[in-house]
Design a protein around this motif. Structure first.
Motif, PDB file in Angstrom:
ATOM      1  N   PRO A 127      11.984 -25.687 -15.986  1.00  0.00           N
ATOM      2  CA  PRO A 127      12.864 -25.443 -15.874  1.00  0.00           C
ATOM      3  C   PRO A 127      12.589 -26.162 -14.456  1.00  0.00           C
ATOM      4  O   PRO A 127      13.273 -27.141 -13.854  1.00  0.00           O
ATOM      5  CB  PRO A 127      13.359 -23.678 -15.311  1.00  0.00           C
ATOM      6  CG  PRO A 127      12.609 -23.316 -16.114  1.00  0.00           C
ATOM      7  CD  PRO A 127      11.715 -24.101 -16.969  1.00  0.00           C
ATOM      8  N   THR A 128      11.674 -26.100 -13.427  1.00  0.00           N
ATOM      9  CA  THR A 128      11.325 -26.710 -11.741  1.00  0.00           C
ATOM     10  C   THR A 128      11.137 -27.838 -11.995  1.00  0.00           C
ATOM     11  O   THR A 128      11.538 -28.609 -11.503  1.00  0.00           O
ATOM     12  CB  THR A 128      10.242 -26.236 -11.212  1.00  0.00           C
ATOM     13  OG1 THR A 128      10.852 -24.331 -11.215  1.00  0.00           O
ATOM     14  CG2 THR A 128      10.132 -26.629 -10.292  1.00  0.00           C
ATOM     15  N   GLU A 129      10.520 -28.148 -13.177  1.00  0.00           N
ATOM     16  CA  GLU A 129       9.793 -29.523 -13.307  1.00  0.00           C
ATOM     17  C   GLU A 129      11.065 -30.846 -14.292  1.00  0.00           C
ATOM     18  O   GLU A 129      11.106 -31.966 -13.755  1.00  0.00           O
ATOM     19  CB  GLU A 129       8.770 -29.636 -14.504  1.00  0.00           C
ATOM     20  CG  GLU A 129       7.168 -29.107 -14.528  1.00  0.00           C
ATOM     21  CD  GLU A 129       6.732 -29.035 -15.316  1.00  0.00           C
ATOM     22  OE1 GLU A 129       5.533 -28.742 -14.826  1.00  0.00           O
ATOM     23  OE2 GLU A 129       6.906 -28.410 -16.639  1.00  0.00           O
ATOM     24  N   ALA A 130      11.899 -29.291 -14.769  1.00  0.00           N
ATOM     25  CA  ALA A 130      13.370 -30.701 -15.400  1.00  0.00           C
ATOM     26  C   ALA A 130      13.915 -30.831 -14.287  1.00  0.00           C
ATOM     27  O   ALA A 130      14.798 -31.710 -14.123  1.00  0.00           O
ATOM     28  CB  ALA A 130      14.215 -29.649 -16.426  1.00  0.00           C
ATOM     29  N   ARG A 131      13.876 -30.116 -13.312  1.00  0.00           N
ATOM     30  CA  ARG A 131      15.226 -30.191 -12.372  1.00  0.00           C
ATOM     31  C   ARG A 131      14.568 -31.312 -11.167  1.00  0.00           C
ATOM     32  O   ARG A 131      15.163 -32.160 -10.502  1.00  0.00           O
ATOM     33  CB  ARG A 131      15.287 -28.533 -11.333  1.00  0.00           C
ATOM     34  CG  ARG A 131      15.918 -29.050  -9.576  1.00  0.00           C
ATOM     35  CD  ARG A 131      17.540 -28.755  -9.983  1.00  0.00           C
ATOM     36  NE  ARG A 131      18.114 -28.963  -8.972  1.00  0.00           N
ATOM     37  CZ  ARG A 131      19.173 -29.694  -8.680  1.00  0.00           C
ATOM     38  NH1 ARG A 131      19.751 -30.348  -9.375  1.00  0.00           N
ATOM     39  NH2 ARG A 131      19.919 -29.818  -7.362  1.00  0.00           N
ATOM     40  N   ILE A 132      13.384 -31.440 -11.277  1.00  0.00           N
ATOM     41  CA  ILE A 132      12.561 -32.792  -9.939  1.00  0.00           C
ATOM     42  C   ILE A 132      13.146 -33.827 -10.565  1.00  0.00           C
ATOM     43  O   ILE A 132      13.281 -34.636 -10.141  1.00  0.00           O
ATOM     44  CB  ILE A 132      10.963 -32.259 -10.299  1.00  0.00           C
ATOM     45  CG1 ILE A 132      10.685 -30.742  -8.947  1.00  0.00           C
ATOM     46  CG2 ILE A 132      10.274 -33.359  -8.979  1.00  0.00           C
ATOM     47  CD1 ILE A 132       8.964 -30.903  -9.883  1.00  0.00           C
ATOM     48  N   LEU A 133      12.287 -33.841 -12.151  1.00  0.00           N
ATOM     49  CA  LEU A 133      12.968 -34.944 -13.233  1.00  0.00           C
ATOM     50  C   LEU A 133      14.420 -35.072 -13.362  1.00  0.00           C
ATOM     51  O   LEU A 133      14.366 -36.460 -12.761  1.00  0.00           O
ATOM     52  CB  LEU A 133      12.437 -35.017 -14.238  1.00  0.00           C
ATOM     53  CG  LEU A 133      11.075 -34.584 -14.482  1.00  0.00           C
ATOM     54  CD1 LEU A 133      10.556 -34.394 -15.844  1.00  0.00           C
ATOM     55  CD2 LEU A 133      10.101 -36.089 -14.430  1.00  0.00           C
ATOM     56  N   ALA A 134      15.105 -34.357 -12.792  1.00  0.00           N
ATOM     57  CA  ALA A 134      17.128 -35.235 -12.884  1.00  0.00           C
ATOM     58  C   ALA A 134      17.050 -35.095 -11.629  1.00  0.00           C
ATOM     59  O   ALA A 134      17.481 -35.902 -11.271  1.00  0.00           O
ATOM     60  CB  ALA A 134      17.562 -33.708 -13.101  1.00  0.00           C
ATOM     61  N   ALA A 140      16.154 -39.329  -5.583  1.00  0.00           N
ATOM     62  CA  ALA A 140      15.892 -39.279  -4.533  1.00  0.00           C
ATOM     63  C   ALA A 140      14.923 -39.415  -4.706  1.00  0.00           C
ATOM     64  O   ALA A 140      13.826 -39.470  -5.740  1.00  0.00           O
ATOM     65  CB  ALA A 140      16.187 -37.956  -5.237  1.00  0.00           C
ATOM     66  N   THR A 141      14.843 -38.936  -3.297  1.00  0.00           N
ATOM     67  CA  THR A 141      12.586 -38.811  -2.673  1.00  0.00           C
ATOM     68  C   THR A 141      12.535 -37.997  -2.783  1.00  0.00           C
ATOM     69  O   THR A 141      13.062 -36.894  -2.609  1.00  0.00           O
ATOM     70  CB  THR A 141      13.198 -40.068  -1.305  1.00  0.00           C
ATOM     71  OG1 THR A 141      14.008 -38.377  -0.573  1.00  0.00           O
ATOM     72  CG2 THR A 141      13.615 -40.762  -0.568  1.00  0.00           C
ATOM     73  N   THR A 142      10.970 -37.930  -2.215  1.00  0.00           N
ATOM     74  CA  THR A 142      10.204 -36.469  -2.753  1.00  0.00           C
ATOM     75  C   THR A 142      10.466 -35.579  -1.532  1.00  0.00           C
ATOM     76  O   THR A 142      10.283 -34.474  -2.034  1.00  0.00           O
ATOM     77  CB  THR A 142       8.336 -37.539  -2.402  1.00  0.00           C
ATOM     78  OG1 THR A 142       8.848 -38.070  -3.119  1.00  0.00           O
ATOM     79  CG2 THR A 142       7.862 -36.191  -2.491  1.00  0.00           C
ATOM     80  N   ALA A 143      11.127 -36.141  -0.144  1.00  0.00           N
ATOM     81  CA  ALA A 143      10.928 -34.820   0.699  1.00  0.00           C
ATOM     82  C   ALA A 143      13.070 -34.511  -0.493  1.00  0.00           C
ATOM     83  O   ALA A 143      12.886 -33.475  -0.394  1.00  0.00           O
ATOM     84  CB  ALA A 143      11.425 -36.034   2.096  1.00  0.00           C
ATOM     85  N   ARG A 144      13.313 -35.428  -0.432  1.00  0.00           N
ATOM     86  CA  ARG A 144      14.746 -34.761  -0.953  1.00  0.00           C
ATOM     87  C   ARG A 144      14.630 -34.071  -2.238  1.00  0.00           C
ATOM     88  O   ARG A 144      15.319 -32.706  -1.547  1.00  0.00           O
ATOM     89  CB  ARG A 144      16.122 -35.816  -1.108  1.00  0.00           C
ATOM     90  CG  ARG A 144      17.162 -35.251  -1.682  1.00  0.00           C
ATOM     91  CD  ARG A 144      18.349 -36.651  -1.805  1.00  0.00           C
ATOM     92  NE  ARG A 144      19.320 -35.940  -2.118  1.00  0.00           N
ATOM     93  CZ  ARG A 144      19.860 -36.498  -3.529  1.00  0.00           C
ATOM     94  NH1 ARG A 144      19.580 -37.847  -4.114  1.00  0.00           N
ATOM     95  NH2 ARG A 144      20.960 -35.939  -3.866  1.00  0.00           N
ATOM     96  N   VAL A 145      14.026 -34.033  -3.178  1.00  0.00           N
ATOM     97  CA  VAL A 145      13.729 -33.164  -4.446  1.00  0.00           C
ATOM     98  C   VAL A 145      13.099 -31.538  -3.337  1.00  0.00           C
ATOM     99  O   VAL A 145      13.040 -30.771  -4.178  1.00  0.00           O
ATOM    100  CB  VAL A 145      12.196 -33.869  -5.021  1.00  0.00           C
ATOM    101  CG1 VAL A 145      11.940 -33.609  -5.736  1.00  0.00           C
ATOM    102  CG2 VAL A 145      12.738 -35.169  -5.859  1.00  0.00           C
ATOM    103  N   THR A 149      15.025 -28.494  -4.379  1.00  0.00           N
ATOM    104  CA  THR A 149      13.864 -27.237  -4.758  1.00  0.00           C
ATOM    105  C   THR A 149      13.342 -26.368  -4.897  1.00  0.00           C
ATOM    106  O   THR A 149      12.952 -25.204  -5.016  1.00  0.00           O
ATOM    107  CB  THR A 149      13.147 -28.208  -6.346  1.00  0.00           C
ATOM    108  OG1 THR A 149      12.004 -28.795  -5.209  1.00  0.00           O
ATOM    109  CG2 THR A 149      13.641 -29.003  -6.762  1.00  0.00           C
ATOM    110  N   GLY A 150      13.200 -26.314  -2.142  1.00  0.00           N
ATOM    111  CA  GLY A 150      12.321 -25.187  -2.580  1.00  0.00           C
ATOM    112  C   GLY A 150      11.053 -25.189  -1.849  1.00  0.00           C
ATOM    113  O   GLY A 150      10.432 -24.206  -1.810  1.00  0.00           O
ATOM    114  N   LEU A 151      10.083 -26.439  -2.721  1.00  0.00           N
ATOM    115  CA  LEU A 151       9.191 -26.717  -2.187  1.00  0.00           C
ATOM    116  C   LEU A 151       8.759 -27.152  -1.384  1.00  0.00           C
ATOM    117  O   LEU A 151      10.202 -28.254  -0.401  1.00  0.00           O
ATOM    118  CB  LEU A 151       8.380 -27.542  -4.169  1.00  0.00           C
ATOM    119  CG  LEU A 151       9.155 -26.916  -5.230  1.00  0.00           C
ATOM    120  CD1 LEU A 151       8.905 -27.631  -6.261  1.00  0.00           C
ATOM    121  CD2 LEU A 151       8.371 -25.624  -5.853  1.00  0.00           C
ATOM    122  N   THR A 152       7.127 -27.560  -1.067  1.00  0.00           N
ATOM    123  CA  THR A 152       6.597 -28.729   0.090  1.00  0.00           C
ATOM    124  C   THR A 152       6.752 -30.016  -0.637  1.00  0.00           C
ATOM    125  O   THR A 152       6.807 -29.464  -2.579  1.00  0.00           O
ATOM    126  CB  THR A 152       5.952 -28.057  -0.170  1.00  0.00           C
ATOM    127  OG1 THR A 152       4.912 -28.149  -0.762  1.00  0.00           O
ATOM    128  CG2 THR A 152       5.777 -26.625   1.000  1.00  0.00           C
TER     129      THR A 152
END
Length: 197
Positions: A127-134, A140-145, A149-152
């Motif tokens: 689920p986290t990987e799928a959200r990142i891919l979406a 979206a940039t890495t910072a926005r992702v 998602t609440g990740l670093t």
């Protein structure tokens, strides 16, 4: 006995009912056991026949005192968890024609096979990987992702690196394309969304 122990393929001597009387080390190694510990085990519990009617035909032939070689297709799970298949051959042997025969059982390992009741394959992305891919598919940039998602940013990069290795993708564009091809992202919708959402 020394010759019996040196045979490189699994071999056992069984009584007419299939109970192991004597096993060689190659047979015991299939279950990470000692030859003596297999004494009394049912050979058909160790090696599962693929066509149960074959066993009844062999039993009938033995009752009629026919002396011939009887091959049976078998599968088993070795001690290391590997599922194997092969051919078990049972040869009736005895000291005299009137004596109840023992069975010389020889197993020829033909190869490894997938588990018959293998669990369903893991989904192509969590689920986290799928959200990142979406989010990436939406530009979206890495910072926005990371924010959404609440990740670093390192966490996002970690997930993308794992996906790239798993899918053998050269870059992020290829990752997004594979996500659509694998059904991780829903096609025909904007903004992009994960199928698991």
């Amino acid at each position: 006995m020394t010759l019996f122990d040196r045979i490189p393929m699994p071999v056992a001597v069984c009584d007419v009912y299939g109970a192991v009387v004597l096993a060689n080390p190659a047979l015991a190694a299939e279950w990470n056991a000692t030859p003596g510990s297999l004494r009394g085990a049912d050979v058909l519990d160790l090696f599962r026949p693929q066509e149960p009617p074959q066993i009844e035909r062999i039993a009938q032939a033995l009752r009629l005192r026919r002396r011939s070689r009887y091959p049976v297709s078998v599968r088993w799970e070795a001690a290391d968890g590997t599922h194997r298949h092969g051919e078990l051959t049972a040869d009736p042997v005895s000291d005299s024609p009137d004596a109840l025969p023992a069975l010389l059982v020889v197993v020829r390992v033909l190869g490894d096979s997938p588990a018959p009741d293998a669990p369903a394959p893991a989904p192509p992305a969590g689920p986290t990987e799928a959200r990142i891919l979406a989010l990436l598919a939406g530009g979206a940039t890495t910072a926005r992702v990371a924010r959404e998602t609440g990740l670093t940013t390192d966490g996002v990069t970690y997930h993308l690196r794992r996906l790239s290795e798993r899918w053998r993708a050269a870059n992020r564009t290829e990752l997004v394309a594979r996500a659509y091809a694998l059904g991780v992202l829903r096609s025909g919708v904007w903004p992009p969304e994960a199928v698991t959402e």
